[in-house]
Write an enzyme that holds these catalytic residues in place. Structure first.
Site, PDB file in Angstrom:
ATOM      1  N   GLU A 230      98.340 -54.857  20.645  1.00  0.00           N
ATOM      2  CA  GLU A 230      97.387 -53.887  21.179  1.00  0.00           C
ATOM      3  C   GLU A 230      96.616 -54.636  22.265  1.00  0.00           C
ATOM      4  O   GLU A 230      95.805 -55.507  21.965  1.00  0.00           O
ATOM      5  CB  GLU A 230      96.475 -53.403  20.044  1.00  0.00           C
ATOM      6  CG  GLU A 230      95.862 -52.055  20.329  1.00  0.00           C
ATOM      7  CD  GLU A 230      94.575 -52.180  21.106  1.00  0.00           C
ATOM      8  OE1 GLU A 230      94.637 -52.157  22.355  1.00  0.00           O
ATOM      9  OE2 GLU A 230      93.528 -52.315  20.468  1.00  0.00           O
ATOM     10  N   CYS A 264      89.010 -51.853  24.908  1.00  0.00           N
ATOM     11  CA  CYS A 264      90.313 -51.652  25.558  1.00  0.00           C
ATOM     12  C   CYS A 264      90.465 -50.208  26.000  1.00  0.00           C
ATOM     13  O   CYS A 264      91.069 -49.933  27.023  1.00  0.00           O
ATOM     14  CB  CYS A 264      91.432 -52.056  24.607  1.00  0.00           C
ATOM     15  SG  CYS A 264      91.238 -51.390  22.958  1.00  0.00           S
TER      16      CYS A 264
HETATM   17  P1  NDP Z   1      92.188 -63.326  24.286  1.00  0.00           P
HETATM   18  O1  NDP Z   1      93.391 -62.476  24.339  1.00  0.00           O
HETATM   19  O2  NDP Z   1      92.299 -64.702  24.818  1.00  0.00           O
HETATM   20  O3  NDP Z   1      91.664 -63.430  22.767  1.00  0.00           O
HETATM   21  C1  NDP Z   1      92.073 -62.548  21.732  1.00  0.00           C
HETATM   22  C2  NDP Z   1      92.541 -63.369  20.535  1.00  0.00           C
HETATM   23  O4  NDP Z   1      93.748 -64.053  20.874  1.00  0.00           O
HETATM   24  C3  NDP Z   1      91.565 -64.467  20.112  1.00  0.00           C
HETATM   25  O5  NDP Z   1      91.632 -64.635  18.710  1.00  0.00           O
HETATM   26  C4  NDP Z   1      92.126 -65.691  20.816  1.00  0.00           C
HETATM   27  O6  NDP Z   1      91.735 -66.902  20.229  1.00  0.00           O
HETATM   28  C5  NDP Z   1      93.598 -65.448  20.635  1.00  0.00           C
HETATM   29  N1  NDP Z   1      94.486 -66.144  21.551  1.00  0.00           N
HETATM   30  C6  NDP Z   1      94.332 -66.344  22.874  1.00  0.00           C
HETATM   31  N2  NDP Z   1      95.421 -66.961  23.380  1.00  0.00           N
HETATM   32  C7  NDP Z   1      96.270 -67.166  22.340  1.00  0.00           C
HETATM   33  C8  NDP Z   1      97.553 -67.779  22.211  1.00  0.00           C
HETATM   34  N3  NDP Z   1      98.201 -68.287  23.254  1.00  0.00           N
HETATM   35  N4  NDP Z   1      98.110 -67.834  20.993  1.00  0.00           N
HETATM   36  C9  NDP Z   1      97.481 -67.334  19.920  1.00  0.00           C
HETATM   37  N5  NDP Z   1      96.274 -66.743  19.977  1.00  0.00           N
HETATM   38  C10 NDP Z   1      95.670 -66.656  21.171  1.00  0.00           C
HETATM   39  O7  NDP Z   1      91.023 -62.557  24.980  1.00  0.00           O
HETATM   40  P2  NDP Z   1      89.774 -63.167  25.775  1.00  0.00           P
HETATM   41  O8  NDP Z   1      88.718 -63.410  24.792  1.00  0.00           O
HETATM   42  O9  NDP Z   1      90.148 -64.313  26.633  1.00  0.00           O
HETATM   43  O10 NDP Z   1      89.471 -61.926  26.717  1.00  0.00           O
HETATM   44  C11 NDP Z   1      90.161 -61.847  27.954  1.00  0.00           C
HETATM   45  C12 NDP Z   1      90.567 -60.443  28.262  1.00  0.00           C
HETATM   46  O11 NDP Z   1      91.418 -59.930  27.238  1.00  0.00           O
HETATM   47  C13 NDP Z   1      89.459 -59.433  28.337  1.00  0.00           C
HETATM   48  O12 NDP Z   1      88.785 -59.518  29.531  1.00  0.00           O
HETATM   49  C14 NDP Z   1      90.235 -58.157  28.139  1.00  0.00           C
HETATM   50  O13 NDP Z   1      90.855 -57.791  29.330  1.00  0.00           O
HETATM   51  C15 NDP Z   1      91.280 -58.535  27.120  1.00  0.00           C
HETATM   52  N6  NDP Z   1      90.883 -58.210  25.745  1.00  0.00           N
HETATM   53  C16 NDP Z   1      91.323 -57.050  25.212  1.00  0.00           C
HETATM   54  C17 NDP Z   1      90.916 -56.681  23.955  1.00  0.00           C
HETATM   55  C18 NDP Z   1      91.370 -55.410  23.352  1.00  0.00           C
HETATM   56  O14 NDP Z   1      90.637 -54.811  22.584  1.00  0.00           O
HETATM   57  N7  NDP Z   1      92.594 -54.982  23.621  1.00  0.00           N
HETATM   58  C19 NDP Z   1      89.999 -57.499  23.169  1.00  0.00           C
HETATM   59  C20 NDP Z   1      89.623 -58.735  23.797  1.00  0.00           C
HETATM   60  C21 NDP Z   1      90.060 -59.056  25.037  1.00  0.00           C
HETATM   61  P3  NDP Z   1      90.510 -67.771  20.813  1.00  0.00           P
HETATM   62  O15 NDP Z   1      89.307 -66.929  20.703  1.00  0.00           O
HETATM   63  O16 NDP Z   1      90.497 -68.944  19.900  1.00  0.00           O
HETATM   64  O17 NDP Z   1      90.884 -68.082  22.226  1.00  0.00           O
END
Ligand code: NDP
Length: 456
Positions: A230, A264
């Site tokens: 998602e 999102c």
């Molecule tokens: P991320 O996608 O980086 O974070 C979401 C989750 O994924 C966190 O638990 C993060 O861990 C984890 N994660 C990140 N990279 C990896 C990886 N390579 N392998 C495994 N787990 C990973 O979101 P951000 O916080 O950087 O936000 C950036 C952008 O993402 C936002 O600006 C938005 O566009 C989008 N976003 C969308 C969401 C939604 O509801 N669909 C929610 C949040 C973000 P950790 O925190 O330890 O990095």
């Protein structure tokens, strides 16, 4: 070993640090989840439902504590945090009530045998990777259906959400979920990859960015594990006509600025027919300027900070780039002159397909308004992005609005509302917004072994 840090986005002050998992612990966690799975899969369905129902009760009993935790760690205003806690309780209760029926064995036409049935069985330990924007809701909509099914869960939350992650684990265990059935881990990305690769793990669900989704899906594919993603969205809000522009712009502003725009499925692009455009922009700017931005713990605050200084700086950079590339700034467009990750509610117009903002998701309090001269142009613009999460059409003519909604390339199309989320409705997108569905019976079908048993 990675450390999870809670830096209060309202003050910028680091409040707590949580030690991460060691690499040696990763294999042990997978083994524990496997043992938990074997115990949980043999736990009768009504007992599993009781644990979910008790979890809902504890969420309600501990609502103030849960709500305060996310206000501190990611800056959600209190009323919205309270609403999120209640939604999480509602989801647990929905699965406790409906889950047993959804797991019923189905009797098929025996087709030559004495009996042909389909059983719905769990698949095994799953990994959940979850984001910070709705720290409870995002986790619960993955956890509740899968605990009901009988899968066990290893949960890796966003690194800024360690306190709420701990609370969720504590509550499930208090409600009766065995320790190894739900394991919270403070893991790094490479440890998540190791967990997905572990032979006992059978699938992964991620909510977050496209980059994280692609990385996790790649690891899952390498090891032939199923994934559900998602991801982001740049939802259109198409205005065809209105009997009450003040109400329309009030709803539009609330939808866009809720959670400081970090959703999102927030309506990020307002697509307005020519004859309504000027009035809509004026109304939306008025609404954005009337919002009370401040301490999210204060009940009078409408909008708090963004989740972190770096998230706020990212949004500021996207808006600055849009303006440099020729977009018109009507209000906002600046960081607030105070501590913390505050950004002013911002309205942009004049975005063209050559500008970065046209195709990007802006994860903050920024509304982009587009002017179109026909319904066909509105639909073409709505669909002309890589995302396909949800979209809404607004009109007093419901038949016309439904026809337009049916042309949207999205997973969720709304008429005269935007982004409604309820436990029994499916949630998910198409295109770069991801694949698979959460919530309702669809969310319970993603990690299930639909097993045939034939007796001759
Ligand atoms: P991320 O996608 O980086 O974070 C979401 C989750 O994924 C966190 O638990 C993060 O861990 C984890 N994660 C990140 N990279 C990896 C990886 N390579 N392998 C495994 N787990 C990973 O979101 P951000 O916080 O950087 O936000 C950036 C952008 O993402 C936002 O600006 C938005 O566009 C989008 N976003 C969308 C969401 C939604 O509801 N669909 C929610 C949040 C973000 P950790 O925190 O330890 O990095």
């Amino acid at each position: 070993m990675s450390t999870y840090v809670t830096a209060n986005p309202t003050t910028g002050v680091t409040e707590r640090e949580f030690p991460g998992l060691s690499d040696d612990d990763v294999r042990a966690v997978a083994q524990r989840a496997d043992a938990g799975f074997r115990q949980w899969r043999d736990t009768p369905v009504p007992k599993r439902a009781e644990v979910l129902a008790r979890t809902a009760e504890i969420y309600e009993k501990r609502a103030d504590e849960l709500s305060a935790a996310i206000t501190t760690e990611m800056g959600k205003p209190k009323a919205q945090a309270d609403g999120e806690v209640q939604l999480a309780a509602d989801i647990y209760r929905w699965y406790a009530e409906h889950g047993p029926d959804l797991l019923e064995t189905e009797t098929l036409d025996p087709q030559g045998a004495d009996e042909s049935i389909v059983q719905r069985r769990p698949v095994g330990p799953l990994v959940g990777v979850m984001p910070w924007n709705y720290p409870y809701y995002q986790v619960v909509r993955f956890v509740a259906p899968n605990l009901m099914v009988g899968n066990s869960i290893i949960l890796k939350h966003a690194s800024i959400c360690a306190a709420s992650a701990q609370l969720m684990a504590e509550i499930l265990h208090e409600a009766g979920a065995p320790d190894d059935v739900y394991i919270n881990v403070f893991a790094s990305s490479s440890q998540v990859a190791d967990l997905i690769a572990d032979p006992v793990v059978q699938g992964v669900s991620l909510t977050g960015s496209e980059k994280a989704g692609a990385s996790v899906a790649q690891t899952a594919a390498e090891h032939l594990k199923k994934s559900v993603l998602e991801l982001g969205g740049s939802d259109p809000f198409i205005l065809l006509d209105t009997a009450d522009m003040a109400r329309t712009t009030t709803i539009a502003a609330q939808a866009r600025l809720s959670n400081a725009g970090q959703a999102c499925n927030s309506p990020k692009r307002f697509i307005v027919l020519d004859e309504l455009y000027e009035e809509f922009v004026e109304g939306l700017v008025g609404q954005f300027e009337a919002v009370t931005v401040g301490d999210p713990a204060d009940p009078d605050t409408d909008m708090g900070p963004l989740s972190s200084i770096s998230a706020r700086d990212g949004v500021a950079e996207q808006v600055d780039t849009a303006v440099k590339q020729g977009a018109t700034l009507h209000t906002g467009g600046k960081k607030l002159d105070r501590d913390g990750a505050f950004y002013a509610p911002t309205v942009l117009t004049g975005i063209t397909s050559e500008m970065d903002a046209y195709a990007e998701e802006i994860f903050g309090p920024v509304g982009m308004v587009y002017r179109v001269s026909s319904i066909d142009e509105a639909v073409e613009l709505a669909n002309d992005v890589g995302f396909g999460l949800s979209g809404s059409v607004w009109s007093t003519d419901l038949g016309k609005a439904q026809q337009v909604a049916d042309r949207l390339e999205v997973g969720m199309a709304y008429i005269n509302e935007h982004g409604t989320t309820l436990p029994g409705l499916p949630f998910g997108g198409v295109k770069r917004s991801g694949y698979g569905r959460e919530l309702g019976r669809w969310g319970m079908g993603e990690f299930v072994n639909t097993r045939l048993r034939r007796t001759s």
